[in-house]
Design an enzyme around this catalytic site. Structure first.
Site, PDB file in Angstrom:
ATOM      1  N   THR A   1       4.451   3.885   5.750  1.00 34.53           N
ATOM      2  CA  THR A   1       5.713   4.595   5.532  1.00 34.53           C
ATOM      3  C   THR A   1       6.154   5.210   6.854  1.00 34.53           C
ATOM      4  OG1 THR A   1       5.163   5.089   3.227  1.00 34.53           O
ATOM      5  CG2 THR A   1       6.856   6.449   4.266  1.00 34.53           C
TER       6      THR A   1
ATOM      7  N   ARG B   1       6.004   4.935  -4.699  1.00 33.73           N
ATOM      8  CA  ARG B   1       5.582   3.556  -4.904  1.00 33.73           C
ATOM      9  C   ARG B   1       5.132   3.318  -6.341  1.00 33.73           C
ATOM     10  NH1 ARG B   1       1.334   2.770  -0.155  1.00 33.73           N
ATOM     11  NH2 ARG B   1       1.352   0.613  -0.918  1.00 33.73           N
TER      12      ARG B   1
ATOM     13  N   LEU C   1       2.304  11.053   5.181  1.00 35.20           N
ATOM     14  CA  LEU C   1       2.913   9.781   4.829  1.00 35.20           C
ATOM     15  C   LEU C   1       1.846   8.701   4.777  1.00 35.20           C
ATOM     16  CD1 LEU C   1       6.084   9.770   7.154  1.00 35.20           C
ATOM     17  CD2 LEU C   1       5.914  10.572   4.781  1.00 35.20           C
ATOM     18  N   ASP C   2       2.088   7.687   3.946  1.00 33.52           N
ATOM     19  CA  ASP C   2       1.195   6.534   3.919  1.00 33.52           C
ATOM     20  C   ASP C   2       1.233   5.825   5.269  1.00 33.52           C
ATOM     21  OD1 ASP C   2       0.726   7.096   1.279  1.00 33.52           O
ATOM     22  OD2 ASP C   2       2.115   5.578   0.514  1.00 33.52           O
ATOM     23  N   ARG C   3       0.224   5.030   5.507  1.00 33.75           N
ATOM     24  CA  ARG C   3       0.094   4.318   6.782  1.00 33.75           C
ATOM     25  C   ARG C   3       1.372   3.560   7.162  1.00 33.75           C
ATOM     26  NH1 ARG C   3      -4.955   0.959   8.882  1.00 33.75           N
ATOM     27  NH2 ARG C   3      -4.003  -0.143  10.636  1.00 33.75           N
TER      28      ARG C   3
END
Length: 298
Positions: free
Chosen positions: A139, A235, A135-137
């Site tokens: 998210t 995104r 996951l992104d930072r």
């Protein structure tokens, strides 16, 4: 974490080689190489055996899976996360926002990997950080980790075959249709190490399916399913169709007055357990900042 696996040999696998028998159960070439170099790595009826040996009905094959790799470069630090599920083979956690998954330049001690390393160091247990879905930072939500090499190999294969199903929730600007599919290839944006963009010439095929759960005051609350897993896929795709995620300053308006991050949450995971084959399903409640965003727009 050195699990031991015991396998009875059935009539249907009589005369199968040890290697074929184990490869069928998810043992990778790398794991088998390590087992061959371990004194009691593979035992047949209590005696060390070779991977070329042919099995007979009624044999008992035992595998001692000892870790040879380490994550010593990941510093144990008390980075917070919530455990959703744990057994001797897998760990499912709820990652908070502002927490990178892996250490990187400028983020050596504030990542989920640091927190997991701390969790196991407090128990006196060695641990190799094997993250299956990333996951992104910023998210939030569910992250699946493998606790040993075999579960890691099996789950990584399942991810490649798209057998691990991920459900996300997001809040976007604008009113979206009830359902939709975005099929638009994604590539790295020229001149940027981080950003991605839709690029029909250089991009890799990327597919996102969404369902609109609610529309209110110019926002849409979505449930999304990924058919592919490109970096920043949701995104980029939502921005591409003119409905960027609220709070996503990288791909949308530079407005963080409503929420201090992109409104994106990994809400559910479903997969087959790597060892037992049991169906596993997990759900993670929407975080407070996204709940608040829906409430103030309600």
């Amino acid at each position: 974490m050195d699990p031991v696996f015991t396998y009875p040999v059935s009539a249907s696998e009589n005369q199968t080689t040890v290697e074929s028998f184990l490869r069928k159960r998810g043992y990778s070439h790398h794991i088998l190489t390590g087992l061959k170099q371990t004194e009691d790595g593979i035992c047949l009826n209590g005696v060390r055996t070779y991977t070329t040996w042919r099995l007979q009905t009624g044999d008992l094959l035992t595998v001692h899976l000892r870790e040879t790799d380490t994550s010593d470069q990941i510093l144990p630090r008390p980075v917070p996360f919530t455990i959703v599920y744990e057994d001797e083979h897998i760990l499912v956690v709820n990652k908070p926002s502002d927490t990178p998954v892996h250490p990187s330049i400028g983020n050596y001690e504030n990542t989920l990997a640091n927190g997991v390393s701390w969790y196991f160091s407090q128990q006196g247990k060695p641990f190799v950080f094997r993250c299956i879905n990333r996951l992104d930072r910023d998210t939030t939500g569910l992250v699946l980790l493998a606790k040993h090499a075999l579960s890691g190999a099996i789950l990584s294969g399942a991810m490649t075959r798209r057998e691990i199903h991920r459900t996300y929730q997001a809040i976007t600007y604008g009113d979206l249709p009830a359902k939709g599919t975005i099929d638009a290839p994604i590539a790295r944006l020229d001149g940027s190490v981080i950003m991605r963009t839709v690029d029909y010439e250089r991009g890799e095929r990327s597919v996102t399916h969404y369902t609109t759960l609610a529309r209110q005051n110019g926002f849409s609350f979505l449930e999304l399913h990924l058919e592919t897993g490109r970096t920043h896929q949701i995104r980029v795709h939502m921005s591409h169709i003119g409905h960027p995620l609220v709070g996503d300053t990288m791909y949308g308006p530079a407005d963080q007055t409503l929420i201090a991050r992109q409104a994106l949450h990994s809400a559910a995971l479903s997969f087959s357990h790597p060892i037992t084959g049991e169906p596993m399903k997990f759900h993670c409640e929407l975080p407070d900042d996204m709940k608040h965003l829906l409430e103030i727009r309600g």
